[in-house]
Design an enzyme around this catalytic site. Sequence first.
Site, PDB file in Angstrom:
ATOM      1  CG  LEU A 135      -1.962  -1.070   1.371  1.00  0.00           C
ATOM      2  CD1 LEU A 135      -2.762  -0.881   2.660  1.00  0.00           C
ATOM      3  CD2 LEU A 135      -2.899  -1.106   0.172  1.00  0.00           C
ATOM      4  CG  ASP A 136       0.332   4.403  -2.886  1.00  0.00           C
ATOM      5  OD1 ASP A 136       1.192   3.628  -3.335  1.00  0.00           O
ATOM      6  OD2 ASP A 136      -0.513   4.983  -3.595  1.00  0.00           O
ATOM      7  CG  HIS A 137       3.667   7.550   3.427  1.00  0.00           C
ATOM      8  ND1 HIS A 137       4.531   7.131   4.413  1.00  0.00           N
ATOM      9  CD2 HIS A 137       3.179   8.750   3.834  1.00  0.00           C
ATOM     10  CE1 HIS A 137       4.576   8.033   5.378  1.00  0.00           C
ATOM     11  NE2 HIS A 137       3.768   9.022   5.056  1.00  0.00           N
ATOM     12  CB  THR A 139      -3.190   3.673   0.811  1.00  0.00           C
ATOM     13  OG1 THR A 139      -3.192   4.580  -0.294  1.00  0.00           O
ATOM     14  CG2 THR A 139      -4.400   2.756   0.694  1.00  0.00           C
ATOM     15  NE  ARG A 240      -2.692   8.615  -4.955  1.00  0.00           N
ATOM     16  CZ  ARG A 240      -1.448   8.920  -4.595  1.00  0.00           C
ATOM     17  NH1 ARG A 240      -0.575   7.947  -4.329  1.00  0.00           N
ATOM     18  NH2 ARG A 240      -1.072  10.177  -4.527  1.00  0.00           N
TER      19      ARG A 240
END
Length: 300
Positions: A135-137, A139, A240
């Site tokens: 997961l992104d930072h 998220t 996104r």
Amino acid sequence: MDTRYNLQFKATQNGQLLRNAISNQGISKKALTSIKFNGGTILVNGIEKNVRHVLNEGDEITIIFPPEEISDGLIVEQGDLNIIFEDEALLIIEKPPFMNTIPSREHPTGSVANFVSGYFQQKGIHSTVHIVTRLDHNTSGLVCIAKHSHIHHLMGLQQKRGQINKQYEAIVHGHVDLDEQQIIAPIGRSETSIIERVVRSDGQYSHTDVKVLKRGYSNNGEPLTHVRLKLHTGRTHQIRVHMAYIGHPLVGDDLYGGSKSLLNRQALHCVLLEMVHPITMEKLSFSSDLLESLKKLMNN
């Protein structure tokens, strides 16, 4: 006590070469080479054998993998992990926002990988950290971690076959018109940024399903939509990029046209992970509720 990861199974036919029986378990040639040269063992009925050994039906085969070393440069840290599920093969956690999944040059500490390595050390698990779903930072939500390189290999095969079901929920700007839709639009790198991705004709095939859960408004009257998203591909920033592409960027996602006036990070949470257990073949399903900070963005 031998803490090396091991796999046990029975031969299913007479006359089969041990090499072929091992291959049928999904053990890669790279792993087999590592077993041979880096401290692993192959046993048949408790006796060490080479891969040319001829099996009899019912023979008990034990693969003892060599011990794994922590990845170079990974700083071992003790930290809080919200563990949803754990067995000898898998670790499922809930990641909070504002935490990297893996460390970076700018942020070498404080990531999921740092804390998992500390947890493994504390529990006496001789493995490095193998992230299956990242997961992104900013998220939040569910993350799957394999506890051995062989398990990581098997989970990677599942990902390639589209057998890992990842679903997210997000709060996006505006009212999404269609209750359900597919976004099939290729994604590639932006020509003006090393971070940003864009929809472009020469990009990689990318497919996201979008389902509207609720339309509403923020406390200041801005129209918002709560959506459920299913990934069929796993491109960087896919959700996104796709939501911005249809004119509904995520709340808090200023990289792709969203505003931080309501939230200081993208309003995105991984709510569901479904997969097949790589060893038992049992179907697994894990869920995570949307965080209150995201629920509160929309009034009733």
